[in-house]
Design a protein around this motif. Structure first.
Motif, PDB file in Angstrom:
ATOM      1  N   PHE A  62       0.801  -1.222   0.000  1.00 42.44           N
ATOM      2  CA  PHE A  62       0.000   0.000   0.000  1.00 42.44           C
ATOM      3  C   PHE A  62       0.832   1.270   0.000  1.00 42.44           C
ATOM      4  O   PHE A  62       0.344   2.335  -0.313  1.00 42.44           O
ATOM      5  N   LYS A  63       2.127   1.147   0.327  1.00 37.13           N
ATOM      6  CA  LYS A  63       2.984   2.331   0.202  1.00 37.13           C
ATOM      7  C   LYS A  63       3.866   2.231  -1.038  1.00 37.13           C
ATOM      8  O   LYS A  63       4.758   3.043  -1.238  1.00 37.13           O
ATOM      9  N   ASN A  64       3.620   1.208  -1.858  1.00 33.33           N
ATOM     10  CA  ASN A  64       4.437   0.989  -3.047  1.00 33.33           C
ATOM     11  C   ASN A  64       3.522   0.616  -4.230  1.00 33.33           C
ATOM     12  O   ASN A  64       3.256  -0.566  -4.467  1.00 33.33           O
ATOM     13  N   PRO A  65       3.047   1.616  -4.971  1.00 31.63           N
ATOM     14  CA  PRO A  65       2.094   1.346  -6.070  1.00 31.63           C
ATOM     15  C   PRO A  65       2.628   0.367  -7.110  1.00 31.63           C
ATOM     16  O   PRO A  65       1.864  -0.421  -7.675  1.00 31.63           O
ATOM     17  N   ASP A  66       3.937   0.381  -7.354  1.00 33.66           N
ATOM     18  CA  ASP A  66       4.526  -0.529  -8.344  1.00 33.66           C
ATOM     19  C   ASP A  66       4.407  -1.979  -7.889  1.00 33.66           C
ATOM     20  O   ASP A  66       4.087  -2.875  -8.671  1.00 33.66           O
ATOM     21  N   LEU A  67       4.654  -2.190  -6.597  1.00 34.76           N
ATOM     22  CA  LEU A  67       4.551  -3.533  -6.020  1.00 34.76           C
ATOM     23  C   LEU A  67       3.099  -4.007  -6.023  1.00 34.76           C
ATOM     24  O   LEU A  67       2.816  -5.171  -6.336  1.00 34.76           O
ATOM     25  N   LEU A  68       2.177  -3.093  -5.709  1.00 40.85           N
ATOM     26  CA  LEU A  68       0.749  -3.424  -5.733  1.00 40.85           C
ATOM     27  C   LEU A  68       0.319  -3.827  -7.141  1.00 40.85           C
ATOM     28  O   LEU A  68      -0.421  -4.798  -7.319  1.00 40.85           O
ATOM     29  N   LYS A  69       0.810  -3.095  -8.129  1.00 41.05           N
ATOM     30  CA  LYS A  69       0.495  -3.409  -9.532  1.00 41.05           C
ATOM     31  C   LYS A  69       0.980  -4.818  -9.885  1.00 41.05           C
ATOM     32  O   LYS A  69       0.267  -5.607 -10.497  1.00 41.05           O
ATOM     33  N   LYS A  70       2.206  -5.151  -9.453  1.00 43.79           N
ATOM     34  CA  LYS A  70       2.767  -6.485  -9.740  1.00 43.79           C
ATOM     35  C   LYS A  70       1.978  -7.583  -9.023  1.00 43.79           C
ATOM     36  O   LYS A  70       1.767  -8.668  -9.579  1.00 43.79           O
ATOM     37  N   LEU A  71       1.547  -7.299  -7.789  1.00 42.28           N
ATOM     38  CA  LEU A  71       0.742  -8.275  -7.049  1.00 42.28           C
ATOM     39  C   LEU A  71      -0.592  -8.498  -7.765  1.00 42.28           C
ATOM     40  O   LEU A  71      -1.037  -9.640  -7.941  1.00 42.28           O
ATOM     41  N   ASN A  72      -1.227  -7.400  -8.189  1.00 41.73           N
ATOM     42  CA  ASN A  72      -2.500  -7.506  -8.918  1.00 41.73           C
ATOM     43  C   ASN A  72      -2.337  -8.274 -10.232  1.00 41.73           C
ATOM     44  O   ASN A  72      -3.246  -8.990 -10.652  1.00 41.73           O
ATOM     45  N   GLU A  73      -1.164  -8.134 -10.863  1.00 39.02           N
ATOM     46  CA  GLU A  73      -0.901  -8.851 -12.119  1.00 39.02           C
ATOM     47  C   GLU A  73      -0.785 -10.362 -11.897  1.00 39.02           C
ATOM     48  O   GLU A  73      -0.935 -11.146 -12.830  1.00 39.02           O
ATOM     49  N   ILE A  74      -0.520 -10.761 -10.650  1.00 35.16           N
ATOM     50  CA  ILE A  74      -0.503 -12.192 -10.306  1.00 35.16           C
ATOM     51  C   ILE A  74      -1.930 -12.674 -10.024  1.00 35.16           C
ATOM     52  O   ILE A  74      -2.367 -13.705 -10.537  1.00 35.16           O
ATOM     53  N   ILE A  75      -2.659 -11.894  -9.214  1.00 36.67           N
ATOM     54  CA  ILE A  75      -3.961 -12.358  -8.701  1.00 36.67           C
ATOM     55  C   ILE A  75      -5.101 -12.164  -9.703  1.00 36.67           C
ATOM     56  O   ILE A  75      -5.917 -13.065  -9.908  1.00 36.67           O
ATOM     57  N   HIS A  76      -5.149 -10.991 -10.357  1.00 42.57           N
ATOM     58  CA  HIS A  76      -6.314 -10.682 -11.209  1.00 42.57           C
ATOM     59  C   HIS A  76      -6.525 -11.657 -12.370  1.00 42.57           C
ATOM     60  O   HIS A  76      -7.657 -12.080 -12.613  1.00 42.57           O
ATOM     61  N   PRO A  77      -5.466 -12.057 -13.107  1.00 40.42           N
ATOM     62  CA  PRO A  77      -5.707 -13.027 -14.186  1.00 40.42           C
ATOM     63  C   PRO A  77      -6.240 -14.373 -13.664  1.00 40.42           C
ATOM     64  O   PRO A  77      -7.086 -14.997 -14.304  1.00 40.42           O
TER      65      PRO A  77
END
Length: 198
Positions: free
Chosen positions: A73-88
């Motif tokens: 939550f303090k690192n938007p880039d990391l959140l984006k990468k996490l979402n790229e794992i979970i969302h698909p």
């Protein structure tokens, strides 16, 4: 036909979905399924541990939500990468689930994050559930006594704005405790039944 239901935290989207479920409409809860998949899908587990380290799961093998939240939550880039794992993975799970309910007149997908119908999803319409922020705060405090008002406000601020949600809405449901909720759902239910036979 595939209908999305979304809304900010405390808006009451889960209550709306329960009403649809009472009408025998299948409901897919994307957030609950995402939690299940992060705990049970070995590919997701491996990818998350590669991204965020071994502490992203507890010693007993449970997804360490608070630790992961503190990182992303303090690192938007990391959140984006996490979402790229979970969302698909959730997308594929949704498609599989929808395939199993193809005999229903329509199905509902409930999710906190949603695009406009037809924009990188297979939804036909999107319903946005709305409620004033103060009422949402009150509901969340009752539901989750461990969270402070500051924490709740921080979550609301991190979510997409009401204006952004309005821009993707094909239909809105007001859950402000002034407009009766069930008649609004019944009206949409009738409309979707009619559209499903067109």
């Amino acid at each position: 036909m595939k209908i999305g239901v979304t809304g900010g935290i405390g808006s009451g989207k889960s209550i709306v979905c329960k009403v649809f479920a009472c009408l025998n409409i299948p409901v897919y809860d994307a957030d609950t399924r995402a939690k299940w998949l992060t705990n049970h899908d070995p590919e997701i587990r491996r990818a998350i541990q590669e991204l965020l380290g071994p502490d992203s799961y507890t010693e007993s093998g449970v997804y360490n939500r608070s630790y992961v939240s503190s990182l992303v939550f303090k690192n938007p880039d990391l959140l984006k990468k996490l979402n790229e794992i979970i969302h698909p993975a959730v997308g594929k799970d949704t498609d599989d689930w929808m395939g199993k309910h193809s005999d229903a007149p329509y199905v509902i997908k409930e999710a906190a994050i949603m695009n406009k119908a037809g924009a990188n999803n297979n939804l036909d319409f999107v319903i946005v559930v709305k409620a004033p922020v103060d009422l949402r705060l009150k509901r969340i405090k009752v539901r989750d006594e461990t969270r402070s008002e500051d924490e709740i406000r921080a979550i609301i601020e991190r979510q997409v704005s009401d204006e952004e949600r309005d821009s993707i809405a094909d239909f809105t449901i007001d859950n402000d405790e002034n407009a009766a909720l069930i008649p609004q759902v019944l009206k949409l239910h009738q409309l979707f039944l009619e559209k499903s036979t067109e």
